[in-house]
Design an enzyme around this catalytic site. Structure first.
Site, PDB file in Angstrom:
ATOM      1  N   ALA A  90       0.649  -1.112   0.044  1.00  0.00           N
ATOM      2  CA  ALA A  90      -0.408  -0.129  -0.017  1.00  0.00           C
ATOM      3  C   ALA A  90       0.576   0.968   0.288  1.00  0.00           C
ATOM      4  O   ALA A  90       1.726   1.271   0.894  1.00  0.00           O
ATOM      5  CB  ALA A  90      -0.517   0.000   1.131  1.00  0.00           C
ATOM      6  N   GLY A 146       0.609  -4.988   0.640  1.00  0.00           N
ATOM      7  CA  GLY A 146      -0.535  -4.972  -0.518  1.00  0.00           C
ATOM      8  C   GLY A 146      -0.647  -5.529  -1.729  1.00  0.00           C
ATOM      9  O   GLY A 146      -0.552  -5.969  -2.056  1.00  0.00           O
ATOM     10  N   GLU A 186      -0.767  -9.318  -1.763  1.00  0.00           N
ATOM     11  CA  GLU A 186      -2.438  -9.707  -0.910  1.00  0.00           C
ATOM     12  C   GLU A 186      -2.811  -9.186  -1.933  1.00  0.00           C
ATOM     13  O   GLU A 186      -4.031  -9.972  -2.736  1.00  0.00           O
ATOM     14  CB  GLU A 186      -2.998  -8.589  -0.157  1.00  0.00           C
ATOM     15  CG  GLU A 186      -1.915  -8.635   0.723  1.00  0.00           C
ATOM     16  CD  GLU A 186      -2.595  -7.957   2.550  1.00  0.00           C
ATOM     17  OE1 GLU A 186      -1.897  -6.754   2.564  1.00  0.00           O
ATOM     18  OE2 GLU A 186      -3.554  -7.558   2.948  1.00  0.00           O
ATOM     19  N   GLU A 242       3.642  -5.847   7.040  1.00  0.00           N
ATOM     20  CA  GLU A 242       3.481  -4.796   7.701  1.00  0.00           C
ATOM     21  C   GLU A 242       3.712  -4.448   9.488  1.00  0.00           C
ATOM     22  O   GLU A 242       3.655  -3.370   9.955  1.00  0.00           O
ATOM     23  CB  GLU A 242       2.081  -4.975   7.793  1.00  0.00           C
ATOM     24  CG  GLU A 242       1.462  -5.358   6.624  1.00  0.00           C
ATOM     25  CD  GLU A 242       1.634  -5.584   5.129  1.00  0.00           C
ATOM     26  OE1 GLU A 242       1.860  -6.889   5.533  1.00  0.00           O
ATOM     27  OE2 GLU A 242       0.888  -5.832   4.251  1.00  0.00           O
TER      28      GLU A 242
HETATM   29  N1  3HC Z   1       4.894   3.565   0.084  1.00  0.00           N
HETATM   30  C1  3HC Z   1       4.701   4.302  -0.154  1.00  0.00           C
HETATM   31  N2  3HC Z   1       6.083   4.585  -0.332  1.00  0.00           N
HETATM   32  C2  3HC Z   1       7.192   3.345  -0.324  1.00  0.00           C
HETATM   33  C3  3HC Z   1       6.462   2.732   0.025  1.00  0.00           C
HETATM   34  C4  3HC Z   1       5.812   2.349   0.469  1.00  0.00           C
HETATM   35  N3  3HC Z   1       4.642   1.412   1.139  1.00  0.00           N
HETATM   36  N4  3HC Z   1       8.007   1.564  -0.667  1.00  0.00           N
HETATM   37  C5  3HC Z   1       8.715   2.852  -0.558  1.00  0.00           C
HETATM   38  N5  3HC Z   1       8.039   3.967  -0.515  1.00  0.00           N
HETATM   39  C6  3HC Z   1       9.742   4.951  -1.436  1.00  0.00           C
HETATM   40  C7  3HC Z   1      10.835   5.200  -0.203  1.00  0.00           C
HETATM   41  O1  3HC Z   1      10.150   6.313   0.620  1.00  0.00           O
HETATM   42  C8  3HC Z   1      11.534   5.995  -1.003  1.00  0.00           C
HETATM   43  O2  3HC Z   1      11.556   7.149  -1.293  1.00  0.00           O
HETATM   44  P1  3HC Z   1      12.559   8.797  -1.419  1.00  0.00           P
HETATM   45  O3  3HC Z   1      13.121   7.553  -2.458  1.00  0.00           O
HETATM   46  O4  3HC Z   1      11.775   9.952  -1.501  1.00  0.00           O
HETATM   47  O5  3HC Z   1      12.868   8.035   0.080  1.00  0.00           O
HETATM   48  C9  3HC Z   1      11.502   4.868  -2.420  1.00  0.00           C
HETATM   49  O6  3HC Z   1       9.849   4.300  -1.693  1.00  0.00           O
HETATM   50  C10 3HC Z   1      12.372   3.733  -2.303  1.00  0.00           C
HETATM   51  O7  3HC Z   1      12.522   2.779  -1.173  1.00  0.00           O
HETATM   52  P2  3HC Z   1      13.936   2.383  -0.342  1.00  0.00           P
HETATM   53  O8  3HC Z   1      14.540   3.502  -0.580  1.00  0.00           O
HETATM   54  O9  3HC Z   1      13.387   1.768   0.855  1.00  0.00           O
HETATM   55  O10 3HC Z   1      14.353   1.289  -1.379  1.00  0.00           O
HETATM   56  P3  3HC Z   1      14.728   0.012  -1.137  1.00  0.00           P
HETATM   57  O11 3HC Z   1      15.187  -0.346  -2.918  1.00  0.00           O
HETATM   58  O12 3HC Z   1      16.137   0.333   0.073  1.00  0.00           O
HETATM   59  O13 3HC Z   1      13.940  -1.110  -0.618  1.00  0.00           O
HETATM   60  C11 3HC Z   1      11.388  -2.038  -0.622  1.00  0.00           C
HETATM   61  C12 3HC Z   1      12.732  -0.950  -1.668  1.00  0.00           C
HETATM   62  C13 3HC Z   1      11.916  -3.615  -0.554  1.00  0.00           C
HETATM   63  C14 3HC Z   1       9.978  -1.824  -1.790  1.00  0.00           C
HETATM   64  C15 3HC Z   1      11.534  -0.865   0.595  1.00  0.00           C
HETATM   65  O14 3HC Z   1      11.167   0.478   0.153  1.00  0.00           O
HETATM   66  C16 3HC Z   1      10.112  -1.405   1.473  1.00  0.00           C
HETATM   67  O15 3HC Z   1      10.596  -2.387   2.052  1.00  0.00           O
HETATM   68  N6  3HC Z   1       9.334  -1.004   1.334  1.00  0.00           N
HETATM   69  C17 3HC Z   1       7.865  -1.087   2.529  1.00  0.00           C
HETATM   70  C18 3HC Z   1       7.132  -2.250   2.205  1.00  0.00           C
HETATM   71  C19 3HC Z   1       6.075  -2.302   2.964  1.00  0.00           C
HETATM   72  O16 3HC Z   1       6.612  -2.162   4.304  1.00  0.00           O
HETATM   73  N7  3HC Z   1       4.720  -2.689   2.071  1.00  0.00           N
HETATM   74  C20 3HC Z   1       3.934  -2.959   3.258  1.00  0.00           C
HETATM   75  C21 3HC Z   1       2.875  -2.032   3.271  1.00  0.00           C
HETATM   76  S1  3HC Z   1       1.514  -1.669   4.515  1.00  0.00           S
HETATM   77  C22 3HC Z   1       0.764  -2.783   2.995  1.00  0.00           C
HETATM   78  O17 3HC Z   1       0.939  -3.237   2.465  1.00  0.00           O
HETATM   79  C23 3HC Z   1      -0.875  -2.202   3.751  1.00  0.00           C
HETATM   80  C24 3HC Z   1      -1.856  -3.486   3.697  1.00  0.00           C
HETATM   81  O18 3HC Z   1      -1.436  -4.637   3.689  1.00  0.00           O
HETATM   82  C25 3HC Z   1      -3.531  -3.532   3.510  1.00  0.00           C
END
Ligand code: 3HC
Ligand code: NAI
Length: 688
Positions: free
Chosen positions: A66, A105, A108, A128
């Site tokens: 998400a 997400g 998912e 998450e």
């Molecule tokens: N939402 C918004 N922005 C995100 C994002 C997300 N889910 N994931 C990454 N970004 C952004 C980062 O803030 C960063 O932005 P910036 O360049 O402006 O600082 C950019 O994307 C690149 O991210 P990273 O620097 O972390 O890049 P990496 O290549 O090192 O890592 C990644 C990539 C493994 C995808 C890492 O970003 C990550 O772990 N992201 C989060 C993944 C996550 O937690 N997903 C679950 C979200 S909650 C959800 O899905 C709820 C659902 O169940 C309803």
């Protein structure tokens, strides 16, 4: 080719429709992405010439989750559930084609496809929990239906990114495509589905394997320590339990618990930390296009506690390291410790023996500084003594090649003074690792007055290469982390001087969420670090303990008594020493309640953090928090000291500091910044 919207395209390869998402950087499920998916699938389903649909992403990754930055805002456009229903109920086979990471997400969404194809380098996960959440789009109910209750518990409470091969073995991925040929592989798989009339499998219709009550009870017990203080792991476990119910009922449990977490303080703190860690990479006056210096070979000076751990970071990243000591014996011991660390990791099955040898093969030892002449980066980790450090840097100046980065791992000393011992202060920087240096994620990067921008940019990038969270800080005594820690230490000692027991102070900080309190930490590290036997005159409680040979865990006693298994027990001896000290110094020892212990240890840290910001020694409040969460065990679910201060309200922080100032004097005087923000009704979050 048809553009569905700015981030989605619909194309066709024969009778296979291809929905391509392209929403950099990570294809997060923003309103635009959800709309694109919804409309893209709707169009593909409506098109009679389409028999199956492949979902694929452009750029570096499949959908990474998400869009976290949208959380808390009003929802717009198609909901994630609309998208998922459209996919899952599609009368035409839907195949998700995965590269990079399918996370949260994103996974998912993939779980509502009928099949999943991935390249070998892909990873899937539900991270998450690391944001204080649970997978809130059916993931908690669908994952156990594929991988079984036990694996689902593991994946959801660890947030692990699971490699595609393991996903294939678990049934999370149905087929592998050749690396670099994902689209071809997914389209070929879609044709196979059509040719072989494979069923349109809905994950929701499957049963959950495993999941007897003792599975959950055992899992909770085995992980109690790890999950201590966190709300999200328990909520994730409850959802897996609910996956044994009919699908729709399980979904309701998921929804309720998701909303509880999402609106609670822990997830807010953990999401804040996620963005804080990424913001730390941005240095206002060091633009992204700053020159990056090549670092192909690393030198480390000193093979003690820190030097060895520092070297391991670079060996792990495949960079050759030469480590220099003054005596053969110290060198042998240092190299031996590194080997032993790797072998211990291998014994736990976390590293192959071959990898141990590869890493050791990259390491060489020397007694000659001149052997560092061809290093691009040299990190000094010798004794914490300015004269020795200056001597080392003076010599390095004559030896190191032009342009090499000369770094010091000093904990407290003035980096500018160290830089002045060279003719090239622009090449000198602080790279402050935390013990154990191969494990702790924090790297404080200390910018000297003259440090050049390429040296800063290269150091920040190196931090990422070796898997650290790097934070740029300025020169001051103890930089950000140790400077604030010193405030906590002073109060911890003062509280004991006033009659609190070390175990009371430790308990309060442990219950707050720290892994251990200051006195347990002293016992672990050794009370005699920095203590001098000859100079000791029993002037402090520590002096007396050391003189009695109570020097911490290693001598079986320190502030606490220890049994053979190193279990700590409050000590009657220590208690007596404390009481005697109080009597001698005329202090009326009193009972000090937990609330006072917490405020007196934490509020001065917040105040010092504010002074650090005032002086420009940290770029932003969230950098201070990043230091504390990653280097000092500040509970991530409280976001760091500055975030915590905001959650208390700065007016309250100022009021309490003033109350202690009235009782205990200037130490508690609120900083000008704190007073200003409080008066304006603002928080640290409002500082720009
Ligand atoms: N939402 C918004 N922005 C995100 C994002 C997300 N889910 N994931 C990454 N970004 C952004 C980062 O803030 C960063 O932005 P910036 O360049 O402006 O600082 C950019 O994307 C690149 O991210 P990273 O620097 O972390 O890049 P990496 O290549 O090192 O890592 C990644 C990539 C493994 C995808 C890492 O970003 C990550 O772990 N992201 C989060 C993944 C996550 O937690 N997903 C679950 C979200 S909650 C959800 O899905 C709820 C659902 O169940 C309803
Ligand atoms: P240590 O005492 O374990 O190791 C220092 C090593 O440097 C010794 O092996 C010594 O023989 C060697 N040495 C001394 N002078 C030398 C020289 N001129 N050339 C080559 N080798 C030399 O000390 P530790 O704990 O590793 O600390 C090193 C530095 O790291 C200090 O500046 C310390 O403040 C800092 N630091 C320490 C942390 C810790 O938790 N121990 C945490 C972060 C920083």
């Amino acid at each position: 080719m048809a553009a569905i919207n700015s981030v989605t395209e619909l194309t066709q390869d024969g009778d296979i429709a291809i929905v391509t998402l392209n929403s950099p950087p990570v294809n997060a499920l923003s309103a635009n992405v959800r709309d694109g998916l919804f409309e893209g699938f709707k169009a593909a389903i409506a098109d009679d010439s389409v028999k199956a649909i492949v979902l694929i992403c452009a750029g570096r990754t499949f959908i990474a989750g998400a869009d976290i930055s949208e959380f808390g805002g009003a929802s717009k456009g198609a909901s994630l559930f609309d998208v998922q229903n459209m996919m899952e109920n599609s009368p035409k086979a839907v195949i998700a084609a995965i590269h990079g990471t399918a996370l949260g997400g994103g996974l998912e969404v993939a779980l509502t496809a009928h099949y999943r194809v991935a390249v070998p380098s892909a990873k899937c996960g539900l991270p998450e929990v690391n944001l204080g959440l649970l997978p809130g789009a059916g993931g908690t109910q669908r994952l156990p239906r594929i991988v079984g209750a036990e694996k689902a518990l593991e994946m959801m409470t660890s947030g692990a990114h699971v490699p595609a091969k393991e996903c294939l073995a678990m049934g999370l991925v149905d087929s592998m495509a050749e690396e670099g040929k994902l689209l071809e592989g997914a389209v070929a798989f879609a044709r196979k589905v059509l040719d072989e009339k494979m069923p349109l499998k809905k994950v929701r219709d499957r049963d959950v394997a495993g999941g007897s009550p003792d599975v959950f009870a055992n899992f909770r017990k085995a992980n109690a320590r790890k999950f201590r203080g966190f709300m999200a792991p328990e909520a994730n476990i409850k959802c897996v339990e609910a996956s044994l119910l009919p699908f729709e009922e399980g979904l309701k449990v998921e929804r309720t618990l998701f909303m509880e977490l999402m609106t609670g303080p822990q997830s807010a703190a953990q999401r804040y930390v996620f963005f804080a860690e990424r913001a730390a990479n941005k240095i206002p006056d060091v633009p992204d296009d700053t020159e990056i210096l090549p670092v192909k070979k690393v030198g480390v000076i000193g093979a003690g506690t820190m030097g060895g751990g520092i070297a391991m970071n670079f060996l792990n990243a495949g960079l050759p390291v030469t480590i220099v000591e003054t005596k053969q014996e110290a060198l042998d011991r240092g190299l031996g410790v590194i080997r032993k660390n790797y072998e211990n990791t291998a014994a736990k099955g976390r590293l192959t023996l071959e990898a141990v040898e590869t890493r050791m093969g990259l390491l060489s030892g020397s007694l000659e500084l001149s052997d560092l002449a061809d290093c691009d980066l040299i990190i000094e980790a010798v004794f914490e003594n300015m004269d020795i450090k200056k001597d080392v840097f003076g010599k390095l100046d004559k030896i190191a090649k032009p342009g090499a980065i000369l770094a010091t791992n000093t904990s407290f000393l003035n980096v500018d003074e160290i830089a002045a011992a060279t003719s090239r202060p622009e090449s000198v920087i602080g790279l402050h690792f935390f013990s154990p240096a191969n494990v702790m994620r924090l790297l404080e990067i200390v910018r000297g007055d003259k440090t050049s921008k390429p040296v800063i940019a290269t150091s920040m990038k190196l931090g990422k290469t070796i898997g650290k969270v790097a934070v740029l800080v300025g020169v001051c005594n103890g930089f950000v982390g140790n400077r604030m820690l010193a405030m906590r230490q002073r109060q911890a000692q003062q509280l004991v001087a006033e009659g609190a027991m070390p175990w009371d102070v430790d308990r309060v900080l442990y219950d707050f969420g720290f892994p251990m309190g200051p006195f347990a930490m002293s016992d672990l590290a050794g009370l005699d670090i920095g203590w001098n036997k000859d100079a000791s005159k029993g002037e402090t409680i520590r002096d007396v303990l050391c003189e009695m040979d109570r020097r911490g865990q290693k001598t079986g006693a320190g502030y606490y008594d220890y049994d053979e298994k190193r279990n700590a027990k409050p000590s009657a001896v220590t208690e007596q020493i404390i009481r005697d000290f109080a009597a001698k110094s005329g202090v009326n020892a009193r009972d000090i309640d937990d609330a006072e212990i917490l405020e007196r240890t934490i509020l001065p840290m917040i105040n010092e953090g504010a002074k650090i910001l005032e002086e420009g020694k940290a770029i932003r409040a969230s950098d201070v928090d990043t230091v504390w969460v990653n280097g000092y065990g500040w509970p991530v679910y409280r976001g760091g000291p500055m975030h915590y201060a905001d959650s208390l309200g700065l007016a309250k922080v100022v009021e309490r500091l003033k109350a202690y100032e009235a009782q205990h004097g200037d130490f508690f005087k609120p900083s000008a910044l704190l007073e200003k923000l409080a008066a304006e009704g603002k928080g640290f979050k409002d500082l720009k």
